[in-house]
Design a protein around this motif. Structure first.
Motif, PDB file in Angstrom:
ATOM      1  N   HIS A 228     -55.909  26.225 -70.174  1.00 38.49           N
ATOM      2  CA  HIS A 228     -56.447  26.727 -71.399  1.00 38.49           C
ATOM      3  C   HIS A 228     -54.954  27.539 -71.902  1.00 38.49           C
ATOM      4  CE1 HIS A 228     -60.450  25.744 -70.721  1.00 38.49           C
ATOM      5  NE2 HIS A 228     -60.212  25.351 -72.003  1.00 38.49           N
ATOM      6  N   HIS A 229     -54.495  28.210 -70.861  1.00 41.54           N
ATOM      7  CA  HIS A 229     -53.627  28.992 -71.172  1.00 41.54           C
ATOM      8  C   HIS A 229     -52.197  29.175 -70.297  1.00 41.54           C
ATOM      9  CE1 HIS A 229     -56.460  31.007 -74.126  1.00 41.54           C
ATOM     10  NE2 HIS A 229     -57.240  31.098 -73.223  1.00 41.54           N
ATOM     11  N   ASP A 230     -51.086  29.975 -70.607  1.00 41.95           N
ATOM     12  CA  ASP A 230     -50.057  30.166 -69.760  1.00 41.95           C
ATOM     13  C   ASP A 230     -50.089  31.675 -69.454  1.00 41.95           C
ATOM     14  OD1 ASP A 230     -47.862  27.600 -69.919  1.00 41.95           O
ATOM     15  OD2 ASP A 230     -49.051  27.942 -71.831  1.00 41.95           O
ATOM     16  N   HIS A 231     -49.738  31.746 -68.051  1.00 38.70           N
ATOM     17  CA  HIS A 231     -49.684  33.108 -67.518  1.00 38.70           C
ATOM     18  C   HIS A 231     -48.355  33.544 -67.107  1.00 38.70           C
ATOM     19  CE1 HIS A 231     -54.072  32.727 -67.562  1.00 38.70           C
ATOM     20  NE2 HIS A 231     -53.889  31.595 -67.355  1.00 38.70           N
TER      21      HIS A 231
ATOM     22  N   MET B  27     -48.947  33.203 -79.521  1.00 41.53           N
ATOM     23  CA  MET B  27     -49.280  33.206 -78.075  1.00 41.53           C
ATOM     24  C   MET B  27     -50.114  34.467 -77.749  1.00 41.53           C
ATOM     25  SD  MET B  27     -45.431  33.976 -76.579  1.00 41.53           S
ATOM     26  CE  MET B  27     -44.553  35.282 -76.916  1.00 41.53           C
TER      27      MET B  27
ATOM     28  N   HIS C 285     -54.125  28.459 -77.088  1.00 43.20           N
ATOM     29  CA  HIS C 285     -54.636  27.386 -76.314  1.00 43.20           C
ATOM     30  C   HIS C 285     -53.467  26.435 -76.359  1.00 43.20           C
ATOM     31  CE1 HIS C 285     -57.774  24.033 -75.543  1.00 43.20           C
ATOM     32  NE2 HIS C 285     -57.076  24.275 -74.560  1.00 43.20           N
ATOM     33  N   SER C 286     -52.703  26.371 -75.332  1.00 42.15           N
ATOM     34  CA  SER C 286     -51.267  25.673 -75.242  1.00 42.15           C
ATOM     35  C   SER C 286     -51.511  24.243 -74.683  1.00 42.15           C
ATOM     36  CB  SER C 286     -50.220  26.439 -74.640  1.00 42.15           C
ATOM     37  OG  SER C 286     -50.855  26.635 -73.142  1.00 42.15           O
TER      38      SER C 286
ATOM     39  N   VAL D 233     -51.142  37.132 -69.997  1.00 39.94           N
ATOM     40  CA  VAL D 233     -51.939  36.001 -70.624  1.00 39.94           C
ATOM     41  C   VAL D 233     -51.442  35.841 -72.176  1.00 39.94           C
ATOM     42  CG1 VAL D 233     -54.047  35.143 -70.976  1.00 39.94           C
ATOM     43  CG2 VAL D 233     -53.987  36.698 -69.134  1.00 39.94           C
ATOM     44  N   LEU D 234     -50.905  34.410 -72.169  1.00 37.09           N
ATOM     45  CA  LEU D 234     -50.589  34.075 -73.374  1.00 37.09           C
ATOM     46  C   LEU D 234     -51.694  33.135 -73.890  1.00 37.09           C
ATOM     47  CD1 LEU D 234     -46.887  32.458 -72.704  1.00 37.09           C
ATOM     48  CD2 LEU D 234     -47.732  34.844 -73.413  1.00 37.09           C
ATOM     49  N   GLU D 235     -52.327  33.918 -75.121  1.00 39.31           N
ATOM     50  CA  GLU D 235     -53.734  33.445 -75.426  1.00 39.31           C
ATOM     51  C   GLU D 235     -53.983  32.351 -76.183  1.00 39.31           C
ATOM     52  OE1 GLU D 235     -55.678  37.209 -76.730  1.00 39.31           O
ATOM     53  OE2 GLU D 235     -56.289  37.811 -74.708  1.00 39.31           O
TER      54      GLU D 235
END
Length: 130
Positions: free
Chosen positions: A104-107, A15, A74-75, A70-72
């Motif tokens: 693309h990401h979770d925030h 992440m 690519h979930s 930002v969880l970087e």
């Protein structure tokens, strides 16, 4: 960017939480704002996430500034486990969070005063899964 990660443990391990230094405010009502980071139409009206200064200038209540992590990774949209693990870890630390999943990401949005502590919690969670 590569293929989206679907496995929960792999999403957590990759992440790479990153703190965005821009403060944000969750707002409701009004019309769509050009600077909105995100918006959602709810039955009660339009909800938006605005940069703090834009929210203040537009006259919104800015009494709860939020920080975005930002969880970087690519979930994958159909991946399971990342949101639960992140919110559970922050809950155990007594930190409120609001999760927003984008393509693309979770925030992760946390009260601004808890941002550094929340980032530490998420980095520890990641290292446990790595």
């Amino acid at each position: 960017m590569g293929e989206p990660v679907r496995d929960g443990a792999a999403m957590i391990a990759g992440m790479n939480p990153r703190l965005d230094l821009q403060p944000y405010v969750f707002c409701t009502g009004g019309t769509p704002h050009a600077e909105a980071l995100a918006s959602f139409r709810e039955d009660e009206g339009l909800s938006q996430i605005l940069p703090f200064d834009a929210a203040h200038e537009a006259g919104y209540d800015v009494s709860l500034p939020m920080s975005r992590i930002v969880l970087e990774v690519h979930s994958a949209l159909e991946g399971a486990g990342l949101t639960a693990a992140v919110s559970r870890a922050l809950d155990r630390a007594g930190i409120a969070c609001n999760m927003v999943a984008a393509y693309h990401h979770d925030h992760v949005f946390v009260p601004q005063g808890d941002a550094d502590r929340a980032l530490g919690v998420l980095k520890r969670l990641q290292s446990e899964k790595a």
